[in-house]
Design a protein around this motif. Structure first.
Motif, PDB file in Angstrom:
ATOM      1  N   LEU A 150       0.824  -1.210   0.000  1.00  0.00           N
ATOM      2  CA  LEU A 150       0.000   0.000   0.000  1.00  0.00           C
ATOM      3  C   LEU A 150       0.859   1.260   0.000  1.00  0.00           C
ATOM      4  N   ILE A 151       2.039   1.183   0.604  1.00  0.00           N
ATOM      5  CA  ILE A 151       2.914   2.353   0.670  1.00  0.00           C
ATOM      6  C   ILE A 151       3.662   2.550  -0.639  1.00  0.00           C
ATOM      7  N   LEU A 152       4.306   1.474  -1.134  1.00  0.00           N
ATOM      8  CA  LEU A 152       5.178   1.599  -2.302  1.00  0.00           C
ATOM      9  C   LEU A 152       4.408   1.496  -3.619  1.00  0.00           C
ATOM     10  N   ARG A 153       3.349   0.666  -3.662  1.00  0.00           N
ATOM     11  CA  ARG A 153       2.457   0.542  -4.831  1.00  0.00           C
ATOM     12  C   ARG A 153       3.216   0.122  -6.096  1.00  0.00           C
ATOM     13  N   ASP A 154       4.170  -0.820  -5.934  1.00  0.00           N
ATOM     14  CA  ASP A 154       4.949  -1.267  -7.074  1.00  0.00           C
ATOM     15  C   ASP A 154       5.438  -2.687  -6.784  1.00  0.00           C
ATOM     16  N   TYR A 155       5.124  -3.625  -7.722  1.00  0.00           N
ATOM     17  CA  TYR A 155       5.507  -5.019  -7.543  1.00  0.00           C
ATOM     18  C   TYR A 155       7.025  -5.179  -7.459  1.00  0.00           C
ATOM     19  N   TRP A 156       7.743  -4.573  -8.430  1.00  0.00           N
ATOM     20  CA  TRP A 156       9.193  -4.745  -8.460  1.00  0.00           C
ATOM     21  C   TRP A 156       9.849  -4.161  -7.228  1.00  0.00           C
ATOM     22  N   PHE A 157       9.359  -3.032  -6.768  1.00  0.00           N
ATOM     23  CA  PHE A 157       9.900  -2.413  -5.569  1.00  0.00           C
ATOM     24  C   PHE A 157       9.781  -3.370  -4.382  1.00  0.00           C
ATOM     25  N   CYS A 158       8.616  -3.951  -4.218  1.00  0.00           N
ATOM     26  CA  CYS A 158       8.385  -4.868  -3.093  1.00  0.00           C
ATOM     27  C   CYS A 158       9.232  -6.132  -3.218  1.00  0.00           C
ATOM     28  N   TRP A 159       9.347  -6.682  -4.434  1.00  0.00           N
ATOM     29  CA  TRP A 159      10.138  -7.893  -4.618  1.00  0.00           C
ATOM     30  C   TRP A 159      11.611  -7.640  -4.313  1.00  0.00           C
ATOM     31  N   ILE A 160      12.153  -6.553  -4.796  1.00  0.00           N
ATOM     32  CA  ILE A 160      13.562  -6.239  -4.534  1.00  0.00           C
ATOM     33  C   ILE A 160      13.793  -6.038  -3.046  1.00  0.00           C
ATOM     34  N   LEU A 161      12.883  -5.334  -2.381  1.00  0.00           N
ATOM     35  CA  LEU A 161      13.031  -5.113  -0.942  1.00  0.00           C
ATOM     36  C   LEU A 161      12.906  -6.416  -0.170  1.00  0.00           C
ATOM     37  N   SER A 162      12.004  -7.293  -0.585  1.00  0.00           N
ATOM     38  CA  SER A 162      11.834  -8.576   0.096  1.00  0.00           C
ATOM     39  C   SER A 162      13.101  -9.419   0.001  1.00  0.00           C
ATOM     40  N   ILE A 163      13.688  -9.506  -1.199  1.00  0.00           N
ATOM     41  CA  ILE A 163      14.908 -10.293  -1.369  1.00  0.00           C
ATOM     42  C   ILE A 163      16.079  -9.639  -0.637  1.00  0.00           C
ATOM     43  N   ALA A 164      16.151  -8.308  -0.679  1.00  0.00           N
ATOM     44  CA  ALA A 164      17.242  -7.611   0.005  1.00  0.00           C
ATOM     45  C   ALA A 164      17.197  -7.843   1.510  1.00  0.00           C
ATOM     46  N   PHE A 165      16.009  -7.914   2.080  1.00  0.00           N
ATOM     47  CA  PHE A 165      15.911  -8.158   3.522  1.00  0.00           C
ATOM     48  C   PHE A 165      16.405  -9.562   3.878  1.00  0.00           C
ATOM     49  N   GLU A 166      16.075 -10.555   3.069  1.00  0.00           N
ATOM     50  CA  GLU A 166      16.564 -11.903   3.350  1.00  0.00           C
ATOM     51  C   GLU A 166      18.086 -11.972   3.223  1.00  0.00           C
ATOM     52  N   LEU A 167      18.652 -11.269   2.238  1.00  0.00           N
ATOM     53  CA  LEU A 167      20.107 -11.220   2.119  1.00  0.00           C
ATOM     54  C   LEU A 167      20.728 -10.514   3.325  1.00  0.00           C
ATOM     55  N   ALA A 168      20.037  -9.494   3.836  1.00  0.00           N
ATOM     56  CA  ALA A 168      20.531  -8.813   5.032  1.00  0.00           C
ATOM     57  C   ALA A 168      20.503  -9.748   6.244  1.00  0.00           C
ATOM     58  N   GLU A 169      19.484 -10.600   6.332  1.00  0.00           N
ATOM     59  CA  GLU A 169      19.455 -11.571   7.421  1.00  0.00           C
ATOM     60  C   GLU A 169      20.621 -12.546   7.330  1.00  0.00           C
ATOM     61  N   TYR A 170      20.930 -13.027   6.115  1.00  0.00           N
ATOM     62  CA  TYR A 170      22.110 -13.865   5.930  1.00  0.00           C
ATOM     63  C   TYR A 170      23.371 -13.137   6.396  1.00  0.00           C
ATOM     64  N   SER A 171      23.465 -11.850   6.079  1.00  0.00           N
ATOM     65  CA  SER A 171      24.681 -11.092   6.363  1.00  0.00           C
ATOM     66  C   SER A 171      24.861 -10.781   7.835  1.00  0.00           C
ATOM     67  N   LEU A 172      23.783 -10.685   8.590  1.00  0.00           N
ATOM     68  CA  LEU A 172      23.850 -10.219   9.975  1.00  0.00           C
ATOM     69  C   LEU A 172      23.554 -11.307  10.991  1.00  0.00           C
ATOM     70  N   GLN A 173      23.460 -12.554  10.567  1.00  0.00           N
ATOM     71  CA  GLN A 173      23.148 -13.614  11.523  1.00  0.00           C
ATOM     72  C   GLN A 173      24.304 -13.906  12.476  1.00  0.00           C
ATOM     73  N   HIS A 174      25.502 -13.406  12.183  1.00  0.00           N
ATOM     74  CA  HIS A 174      26.611 -13.546  13.134  1.00  0.00           C
ATOM     75  C   HIS A 174      26.449 -12.584  14.317  1.00  0.00           C
ATOM     76  N   GLN A 175      25.546 -11.600  14.193  1.00  0.00           N
ATOM     77  CA  GLN A 175      25.283 -10.671  15.289  1.00  0.00           C
ATOM     78  C   GLN A 175      23.973 -10.975  16.006  1.00  0.00           C
ATOM     79  N   LEU A 176      22.929 -11.264  15.255  1.00  0.00           N
ATOM     80  CA  LEU A 176      21.623 -11.570  15.837  1.00  0.00           C
ATOM     81  C   LEU A 176      21.286 -13.023  15.546  1.00  0.00           C
ATOM     82  N   ALA A 177      21.151 -13.803  16.608  1.00  0.00           N
ATOM     83  CA  ALA A 177      20.931 -15.240  16.434  1.00  0.00           C
ATOM     84  C   ALA A 177      19.596 -15.538  15.766  1.00  0.00           C
ATOM     85  N   ASN A 178      18.584 -14.710  15.985  1.00  0.00           N
ATOM     86  CA  ASN A 178      17.271 -15.011  15.404  1.00  0.00           C
ATOM     87  C   ASN A 178      17.239 -14.757  13.896  1.00  0.00           C
ATOM     88  N   PHE A 179      18.320 -14.205  13.316  1.00  0.00           N
ATOM     89  CA  PHE A 179      18.413 -14.091  11.866  1.00  0.00           C
ATOM     90  C   PHE A 179      18.834 -15.406  11.215  1.00  0.00           C
TER      91      PHE A 179
END
Length: 455
Positions: free
Chosen positions: A212-241
């Motif tokens: 509802l905020i971004l109103r764009d499929y590609w925007f949401c897909w890129i952000l969704s994948i980027a967040f999962e990659l960020a979880e991979y990158s930061l799991q050495h700091q936060l165990a729940n990642f």
């Protein structure tokens, strides 16, 4: 003797002034400087005509929604009188609360309420008028209060910040247990079923809101994948990642995030094609019609489809990248804040922060979109987007300060290489897409420009 020859006439412009005798006047005498005031009399500020339009402060919204007339009439003095009466009754009587600890706590809440009342009445209107501009003024006031609280906490050390959180909730101040979701990663129906919990619904609802905020499929897909990659990158700091691969890409991205995004985009499509016909409450006849009119007050007054055009120009590209980075930081910040301040994921403060970001991002992204697509109307950055950027930036500063010594594990080499490669791509793409073509056009123009000899 009159000069009527053609040679003399050619010396002057046809509009040159002439005197009564027909001769041309080369220069008119300077007019005397007018005396200050009006007709020689001094003018004071209290003599101004208050009916002139320049003396009135126009509201930020060009068109006010008067479909329910009563709620759009100015009631500033009435609100002030009611607020003062309520404050005086609670503060000076013993009927509600006794003096002492209770009233100290309620005094802080009353200060917050007083600020929000001022925000509701006196803040400038934002881009939305539904359900009422005053609602979005209160949202802006809440965002400002949160930003001020963050600025105050930024000057405290981590232990002091944790102790201050106990003033708001005595149950806080206790270390959180470590949680790891990557212990049994066998790709079986039983493991997938066991991984489904209330947070899956939270994922879907969150991405419904982001759509509802971004109103764009590609925007949401890129952000969704980027967040999962960020979880991979930061799991050495936060165990729940640390999650199983199918938890990242199947349960989160392909199921929860996709369902939320799909439902949100379908809602956007419905609002885009919906025909908006607003009638006043008094013009609606019958209980059913009046009830429907009340409920539609909470729907959009109109709806704008967003087309970000991230590859159209350098400005659009930079805006899209910055907006993605801001949303990614807004997603990651609460995970670090709740870990550093010892708050469970389902704590009311965490949920309130997520809900507040959603409400603040709605008008902020709308203002940003108008700023980059219609600069003639939006000549400056909107107040909602400015405050949202300030809030997320202050959260990042607090996280960086409090994280010293809390996450001793170094950044893995593979993560460093991966993010360096991604940053290089973000820089090289605009260079190839915009920089090199612009340089070629510039050089081609210089080569084809004829050289002029000096006179």
């Amino acid at each position: 003797m009159q000069h009527s020859s053609s040679e003399d006439d050619g010396k002057f412009s046809p509009t040159s002034p002439v005197d009564d005798r027909g001769s041309t006047i080369l220069s008119a005498p300077e007019a005397p400087e007018p005396a200050p005031g009006l007709n020689g009399n001094p003018v004071h500020w209290y003599d101004a005509d208050r009916t002139e339009p320049y003396t009135r402060i126009e509201p930020f919204q060009e068109h006010q929604d008067t479909s329910i007339e009563f709620f759009y009439k100015p009631v500033t003095l009435t609100s002030l009188a009611v607020a003062l009466a309520a404050l005086g009754y609670v503060a000076t009587t013993q009927d509600v609360l006794e003096e002492g600890r209770d009233k100290r706590r309620v005094g802080a809440y009353a200060a917050v309420a007083g600020f929000l009342v001022f925000s509701m009445i006196q803040f400038r209107d934002g881009p939305f008028i539904r359900p009422h501009p005053a609602f979005w003024r209160v949202v802006l006031g809440l965002n400002l209060l949160y930003e001020l609280a963050l600025v105050f906490l930024l000057f405290q050390d981590l232990n002091s910040a944790r102790a201050m959180m106990t003033y708001l909730d005595p149950n806080l101040g206790r270390p959180l247990p470590e949680k790891n979701y990557a212990e049994n990663c066998a790709f079986t129906p039983q493991n997938i079923w066991n991984a489904i919990d209330i947070f899956c619904l939270a994922h879907a609802l969150g991405w419904f809101g982001k759509a509802l905020i971004l109103r764009d499929y590609w925007f949401c897909w890129i952000l969704s994948i980027a967040f999962e990659l960020a979880e991979y990158s930061l799991q050495h700091q936060l165990a729940n990642f640390a999650e199983c691969w199918w938890d990242h890409w199947v349960l989160d991205v392909l199921i929860c995030n996709w369902l939320g995004t799909y439902a949100g985009m379908k809602a956007c499509q419905y609002f885009e094609v919906k025909h908006y016909t607003w009638r006043g409450f008094r013009q609606s006849r019958g209980i059913r019609s009046k009830t429907k009119r009340v409920f539609t007050q909470f729907s959009p007054h109109d709806f704008t489809a967003f087309h970000w055009h991230g590859t159209a120009s350098l400005l659009h590209y930079v805006t899209v990248v910055v907006l993605l980075a801001v949303f990614l930081a807004a997603e990651l910040n609460p995970f670090y804040l709740k870990s550093l301040l010892w708050m469970e994921p389902d704590h009311p403060f965490v949920i309130a922060r997520l809900a507040g970001v959603f409400l603040c991002a709605l008008p902020a992204v709308r203002e940003l979109y108008q700023y980059i697509n219609d600069p003639r109307k939006a000549v400056r950055m909107g107040q909602h987007v400015w405050l949202m950027l300030a809030t997320i930036g202050t959260e990042l500063l607090a996280i960086v300060k409090w994280s010293k010594g809390q996450f001793p594990a170094p950044l893995p080499t593979t993560v460093r290489i991966a993010w360096s490669f991604g940053a290089a791509l973000l820089v090289l793409y605009p260079v190839g897409q915009f920089g090199i073509p612009s340089a070629r056009r510039y050089l081609r123009g210089r080569l084809h420009t004829p050289r002029t000899k000096a006179q």
